[in-house]
Design an enzyme around this catalytic site. Structure first.
Site, PDB file in Angstrom:
ATOM      1  N   HIS A  55       6.782 -31.737 -25.956  1.00 13.54           N
ATOM      2  CA  HIS A  55       6.597 -32.637 -24.814  1.00 13.54           C
ATOM      3  C   HIS A  55       5.252 -32.405 -24.125  1.00 13.54           C
ATOM      4  O   HIS A  55       5.096 -32.726 -22.952  1.00 13.54           O
ATOM      5  CB  HIS A  55       7.750 -32.472 -23.828  1.00 13.54           C
ATOM      6  CG  HIS A  55       9.065 -32.866 -24.425  1.00 13.54           C
ATOM      7  ND1 HIS A  55       9.385 -34.179 -24.706  1.00 13.54           N
ATOM      8  CD2 HIS A  55      10.114 -32.117 -24.852  1.00 13.54           C
ATOM      9  CE1 HIS A  55      10.597 -34.218 -25.256  1.00 13.54           C
ATOM     10  NE2 HIS A  55      11.046 -32.974 -25.361  1.00 13.54           N
ATOM     11  N   LYS A  59       4.347 -10.052 -19.313  1.00  9.52           N
ATOM     12  CA  LYS A  59       3.894  -8.706 -19.668  1.00  9.52           C
ATOM     13  C   LYS A  59       2.471  -8.764 -20.224  1.00  9.52           C
ATOM     14  O   LYS A  59       1.608  -7.998 -19.830  1.00  9.52           O
ATOM     15  CB  LYS A  59       4.796  -8.055 -20.733  1.00  9.52           C
ATOM     16  CG  LYS A  59       6.151  -7.590 -20.315  1.00  9.52           C
ATOM     17  CD  LYS A  59       6.170  -6.400 -19.383  1.00  9.52           C
ATOM     18  CE  LYS A  59       5.970  -6.788 -17.954  1.00  9.52           C
ATOM     19  NZ  LYS A  59       7.054  -7.256 -17.159  1.00  9.52           N
ATOM     20  N   GLU A 113       9.192 -13.579 -19.889  1.00 13.07           N
ATOM     21  CA  GLU A 113       8.938 -12.175 -19.589  1.00 13.07           C
ATOM     22  C   GLU A 113       7.868 -11.601 -20.528  1.00 13.07           C
ATOM     23  O   GLU A 113       6.985 -10.851 -20.100  1.00 13.07           O
ATOM     24  CB  GLU A 113      10.260 -11.388 -19.673  1.00 13.07           C
ATOM     25  CG  GLU A 113      10.168  -9.898 -19.478  1.00 13.07           C
ATOM     26  CD  GLU A 113       9.559  -9.477 -18.144  1.00 13.07           C
ATOM     27  OE1 GLU A 113       9.348 -10.315 -17.266  1.00 13.07           O
ATOM     28  OE2 GLU A 113       9.249  -8.274 -18.016  1.00 13.07           O
ATOM     29  N   CYS A 143       0.859  -1.177   0.000  1.00 11.20           N
ATOM     30  CA  CYS A 143       0.000   0.000   0.000  1.00 11.20           C
ATOM     31  C   CYS A 143       0.902   1.235   0.000  1.00 11.20           C
ATOM     32  O   CYS A 143       2.116   1.118  -0.030  1.00 11.20           O
ATOM     33  CB  CYS A 143      -0.871  -0.012   1.240  1.00 11.20           C
ATOM     34  SG  CYS A 143      -1.705  -1.584   1.473  1.00 11.20           S
ATOM     35  N   LYS A 155       2.456  -2.324  -7.549  1.00 14.25           N
ATOM     36  CA  LYS A 155       3.825  -2.196  -8.033  1.00 14.25           C
ATOM     37  C   LYS A 155       4.822  -2.947  -7.162  1.00 14.25           C
ATOM     38  O   LYS A 155       5.717  -3.596  -7.666  1.00 14.25           O
ATOM     39  CB  LYS A 155       4.192  -0.709  -8.108  1.00 14.25           C
ATOM     40  CG  LYS A 155       5.583  -0.446  -8.624  1.00 14.25           C
ATOM     41  CD  LYS A 155       5.716  -0.821 -10.083  1.00 14.25           C
ATOM     42  CE  LYS A 155       7.124  -0.701 -10.589  1.00 14.25           C
ATOM     43  NZ  LYS A 155       7.326  -1.484 -11.820  1.00 14.25           N
ATOM     44  N   ASN A 206       0.888  -0.248   6.431  1.00 16.15           N
ATOM     45  CA  ASN A 206       1.319  -0.991   5.249  1.00 16.15           C
ATOM     46  C   ASN A 206       2.013  -2.243   5.758  1.00 16.15           C
ATOM     47  O   ASN A 206       2.829  -2.164   6.668  1.00 16.15           O
ATOM     48  CB  ASN A 206       2.306  -0.105   4.461  1.00 16.15           C
ATOM     49  CG  ASN A 206       2.751  -0.760   3.180  1.00 16.15           C
ATOM     50  OD1 ASN A 206       2.194  -1.769   2.761  1.00 16.15           O
ATOM     51  ND2 ASN A 206       3.755  -0.176   2.555  1.00 16.15           N
ATOM     52  N   GLY A 207       1.678  -3.407   5.192  1.00 10.38           N
ATOM     53  CA  GLY A 207       2.303  -4.645   5.642  1.00 10.38           C
ATOM     54  C   GLY A 207       1.258  -5.609   6.179  1.00 10.38           C
ATOM     55  O   GLY A 207       0.085  -5.517   5.811  1.00 10.38           O
ATOM     56  N   ARG A 248       0.905   1.785  -6.212  1.00  6.49           N
ATOM     57  CA  ARG A 248       1.206   0.711  -5.258  1.00  6.49           C
ATOM     58  C   ARG A 248      -0.037  -0.027  -4.778  1.00  6.49           C
ATOM     59  O   ARG A 248       0.053  -1.030  -4.091  1.00  6.49           O
ATOM     60  CB  ARG A 248       1.942   1.280  -4.044  1.00  6.49           C
ATOM     61  CG  ARG A 248       3.328   1.774  -4.378  1.00  6.49           C
ATOM     62  CD  ARG A 248       3.985   2.307  -3.147  1.00  6.49           C
ATOM     63  NE  ARG A 248       4.036   1.316  -2.091  1.00  6.49           N
ATOM     64  CZ  ARG A 248       4.993   0.429  -1.930  1.00  6.49           C
ATOM     65  NH1 ARG A 248       5.999   0.406  -2.754  1.00  6.49           N
ATOM     66  NH2 ARG A 248       4.957  -0.424  -0.934  1.00  6.49           N
ATOM     67  N   GLU A 298      -0.190  -9.666 -17.519  1.00 11.53           N
ATOM     68  CA  GLU A 298      -0.422  -8.632 -16.514  1.00 11.53           C
ATOM     69  C   GLU A 298      -1.347  -7.537 -17.004  1.00 11.53           C
ATOM     70  O   GLU A 298      -2.178  -7.056 -16.256  1.00 11.53           O
ATOM     71  CB  GLU A 298       0.914  -7.948 -16.149  1.00 11.53           C
ATOM     72  CG  GLU A 298       1.819  -8.737 -15.273  1.00 11.53           C
ATOM     73  CD  GLU A 298       3.040  -7.913 -14.882  1.00 11.53           C
ATOM     74  OE1 GLU A 298       3.862  -7.616 -15.771  1.00 11.53           O
ATOM     75  OE2 GLU A 298       3.182  -7.561 -13.704  1.00 11.53           O
ATOM     76  N   TRP A 347      -3.871  -1.765  -1.244  1.00 13.10           N
ATOM     77  CA  TRP A 347      -3.947  -2.983  -2.044  1.00 13.10           C
ATOM     78  C   TRP A 347      -4.390  -4.050  -1.066  1.00 13.10           C
ATOM     79  O   TRP A 347      -3.673  -4.372  -0.112  1.00 13.10           O
ATOM     80  CB  TRP A 347      -2.577  -3.301  -2.633  1.00 13.10           C
ATOM     81  CG  TRP A 347      -2.600  -4.446  -3.588  1.00 13.10           C
ATOM     82  CD1 TRP A 347      -2.973  -4.398  -4.899  1.00 13.10           C
ATOM     83  CD2 TRP A 347      -2.215  -5.795  -3.326  1.00 13.10           C
ATOM     84  NE1 TRP A 347      -2.852  -5.636  -5.464  1.00 13.10           N
ATOM     85  CE2 TRP A 347      -2.390  -6.522  -4.531  1.00 13.10           C
ATOM     86  CE3 TRP A 347      -1.755  -6.475  -2.205  1.00 13.10           C
ATOM     87  CZ2 TRP A 347      -2.112  -7.882  -4.629  1.00 13.10           C
ATOM     88  CZ3 TRP A 347      -1.479  -7.830  -2.302  1.00 13.10           C
ATOM     89  CH2 TRP A 347      -1.657  -8.516  -3.511  1.00 13.10           C
TER      90      TRP A 347
HETATM   91  O1  M6R Z   1      10.482  -5.001  -7.112  1.00  9.52           O
HETATM   92  P1  M6R Z   1      10.778  -6.404  -7.560  1.00  9.52           P
HETATM   93  O2  M6R Z   1      11.625  -6.447  -8.765  1.00  9.52           O
HETATM   94  O3  M6R Z   1      11.342  -7.247  -6.454  1.00  9.52           O
HETATM   95  O4  M6R Z   1       9.374  -7.015  -7.947  1.00  9.52           O
HETATM   96  C1  M6R Z   1       9.226  -8.348  -8.321  1.00  9.52           C
HETATM   97  C2  M6R Z   1       7.901  -8.584  -8.988  1.00  9.52           C
HETATM   98  O5  M6R Z   1       6.852  -8.331  -8.111  1.00  9.52           O
HETATM   99  C3  M6R Z   1       7.726  -7.738 -10.246  1.00  9.52           C
HETATM  100  O6  M6R Z   1       8.756  -7.948 -11.153  1.00  9.52           O
HETATM  101  C4  M6R Z   1       6.379  -8.066 -10.926  1.00  9.52           C
HETATM  102  O7  M6R Z   1       6.408  -9.359 -11.437  1.00  9.52           O
HETATM  103  C5  M6R Z   1       6.081  -7.030 -12.016  1.00  9.52           C
HETATM  104  N1  M6R Z   1       4.704  -6.675 -11.975  1.00  9.52           N
HETATM  105  C6  M6R Z   1       6.383  -7.520 -13.392  1.00  9.52           C
HETATM  106  O8  M6R Z   1       5.991  -6.669 -14.391  1.00  9.52           O
END
Ligand code: M6R
Length: 604
Positions: A503, A484, A480, A2, A599, A99-100, A27, A487, A75
């Site tokens: 396979h 992307k 990756e 958050c 984020k 937060n946490g 966030r 997400e 969040w």
């Molecule tokens: O801040 P970090 O690189 O440790 O974050 C890791 C993942 O949470 C982050 O890469 C996440 O997968 C992103 N949304 C990818 O786009």
């Protein structure tokens, strides 16, 4: 996960809180809220969804004169994204933002309820404020009650609390979640869970350490450490560059960040390469003494960067490498040997799972290194050594430039180590360095390329799934690309090693299965090509990304004829980023704030 802000002073309290939350909205945007204490009276506004809803709700609220305020953007972890679960949370006369995660909240809640506390929300956070008010009844002061409260909390937290009996004070505590105190030119005090809300307002900041707690009044900043010893506040200068945190004419931060990759990689390289060697001012080469293995550990995109770099470490530095997903690693009771260098990779430096593995490695006595984008983050402060990726603030939830810069740093590190181990000739190191120098140029996006991808994207809005496939470093790139797309478009996508399709997954092949094939010229081209042909023969729709024309593809994106697979890697990286973004835009999605994501994942 958050975002938190706080302010004590006589300026426009509401604007300061809401502007701060705007900076942190990426966030978490399930709900947001503010509480302002002025003249013994609280004004509280909360709204579900994006910040705009809170801004509208609070539009006629305009406090003037001295006030104390806290704010939060959420969040959801415990409890649905409803207004009741939105922070700040109320006791009888106090509000809290957090937060946490409070791990022992269920036990605390039960006891508090037995004592008559009435809970309104399903959150773990609410226990903090009720616990505080219970302690307040039997304590000499509000700070005394706050200290007792914090000592009973287990888990990770950054907390701000305000209470009527001390209406010129904000109480704070930090354990495992970031929290910063800022001071402006008039010595007014601010709080934020990252430095962006403070840029432009504060000139100096204090980065709190785990275990710190205390209070701030207009005249005093009192910080106590985990052993209750009073600390002297240590101020650092805060950057004034807010420009980089704005969109500069792009539709989305993600788009801006994809375009920025060329420039930020120049920054990543600056001062770190000569014609013949890699120079990391931050590293003492003794870090590698006695090291026989590297363990790379990360989550999400950073994990993909780790996986890609594992090929480079083994190939160039001839060192054994293992790659771990942090959330798995932390519970697998791993064998940690002292001849292993433990490397965590993280954009934010705050990801809870990754941070925990770093703590485990430290506890086991391993040497540790973090590759990170955020200076002063928890991981940077904890690791023995750190290499900053210098990507600048990344706001898009879908990581792009952080990935590119991580890869560049890790590639450089593999060469740095190759030099120490004499595993590559100096000519080869020099050649690799000349390749590194070519990366920024390759990442300059040509208008025709972006236009082509935009046109192409309209053919990929449906189907029953995507496979991104590649071999060697192009396999992590495929992972990756798929991440992307998932997400931000909410379409199902998987990354797969090309040779593994036969396979099992090839059973899915039909015209509605979209294959994005990464076909570099300089890495196993023929092998890859036959894997793609197998899919084409089963009528999968193929989009080939390659410098070599491929007649079995339905669509083809041509890449440049460069001289090495790593250059092909970076060019293809941009193409998969743009393709995912254009598909998501056509689907009408909020690319920067995709649903259900945040984020920085500072909870387990
Ligand atoms: O801040 P970090 O690189 O440790 O974050 C890791 C993942 O949470 C982050 O890469 C996440 O997968 C992103 N949304 C990818 O786009």
């Amino acid at each position: 996960m958050c975002g938190i802000v706080g302010y004590l002073g006589s300026k426009k309290t509401k604007d300061i809180l809401l502007d701060g939350l705007q900076e942190l909205e990426y966030r978490g945007y399930d709900s947001a809220g503010i509480a302002v204490l002025q003249n013994d009276d609280f004004s509280v506004y909360k709204a579900v969804g994006k910040l705009i809803n809170l801004q509208e709700k609070a539009s006629s609220f305009d406090p003037t004169g001295f006030a104390v305020g806290i704010g939060h953007t959420r969040w959801a972890t415990h409890g649905k994204p409803t207004e009741l679960n939105a922070h700040p949370h109320l006791g009888e006369c106090s509000y809290v933002v957090h937060n946490g995660i409070i791990e022992n909240y269920a036990v605390l809640k039960q006891t508090l309820q037995k004592n008559g506390a009435k809970f309104l929300s399903q959150t773990d956070t609410e226990v903090i404020v009720h616990l505080f008010e219970k302690e307040l009844k039997s304590s000499a002061s509000a700070f005394d009650a706050f200290t007792k409260t914090v000592s009973q909390l287990h888990g990770s937290f950054a907390i701000l609390l305000v209470t009527k009996s001390e209406d010129k004070t904000i109480f704070f505590a930090k354990q495992g979640s970031p929290m910063i105190i800022g001071k402006d030119a008039d010595s007014e005090k601010y709080f934020a869970s990252s430095d962006t809300p403070l840029i432009g307002r504060c000139s100096e900041v204090i980065y709190l350490d785990d275990g710190d707690y205390g209070y701030v009044t207009p005249d005093e900043i009192a910080i106590f450490d985990k052993d209750s010893k009073k600390k002297t506040p240590y101020f650092s200068k805060l950057s004034t560059n807010k420009l980089s945190a704005q969109k500069s004419g792009f539709r989305f931060f993600m788009e801006k960040e994809i375009y920025e990759q060329s420039e930020v990689i120049v920054d990543t390289l600056t001062g770190r390469i000569t014609d013949k060697e890699i120079h990391f001012e931050e590293l003492d080469s003794r870090l590698f003494e006695g090291i026989n293995e590297i363990k790379l550990c990360a989550c999400g995109t950073s994990y993909h960067a780790a996986l890609a770099s594992s090929y480079l470490f083994e190939r160039y530095a001839k060192i054994r490498v293992s790659v771990e997903i942090a959330s798995e690693f932390r519970y697998k009771e791993p064998l940690l040997c002292k001849d292993t260098l433990f490397v965590v990779i993280s954009q934010s430096g705050e990801t809870a799972d990754t941070l925990e593995t770093l703590k485990m490695a430290k506890k086991a006595g391993l040497k540790t290194l973090v590759v990170c984008n955020v200076d002063n983050s928890s991981m940077v402060r904890l690791a023995d050594a750190s290499l900053l990726t210098r990507a600048g603030i990344e706001k898009g939830v879908a990581s792009t430039k952080a990935f590119a810069t991580q890869l560049v740093v890790l590639w450089m590190l593999s060469l740095y180590l190759a030099k120490i181990k004499s595993s590559l000739s100096s000519d080869e190191i020099a050649r690799q360095i000349s390749l590194l120098r070519e990366v920024p140029g390759l990442l300059k996006i040509k208008e025709e390329l972006h236009e082509k991808i935009t046109r192409l994207s309209k053919r990929y809005l449906h189907g029953h799934g995507f496979f991104f496939i590649g071999r060697d470093v192009f396999y992590p790139l495929a992972l990756e690309g798929a991440l992307k797309l998932k997400e931000i478009s909410y379409l199902h996508a998987e990354g797969y090693p090309s040779g593994e399709m036969k396979h099992g997954p090839i059973a899915l092949a039909d015209p509605e299965l979209f294959t994005i094939a990464l076909l570099p010229r300089h890495m196993l081209y023929e092998k890859n090509k036959s894997n793609v042909e197998e899919l084409s023969a089963r009528d999968s729709t193929i989009c080939a990304i390659s410098p070599v024309e491929f007649d079995k593809a339905d669509d083809y994106v041509k890449t440049s004829d460069v001289k090495d697979y790593m250059l092909e890697f970076f060019e293809m990286m941009v193409i998969v980023q743009l393709l995912s973004m254009e598909i998501a835009i056509r689907l009408g999605n909020d690319v920067d704030m995709p649903r259900n994501l945040a984020k920085s994942v500072t909870v387990e």
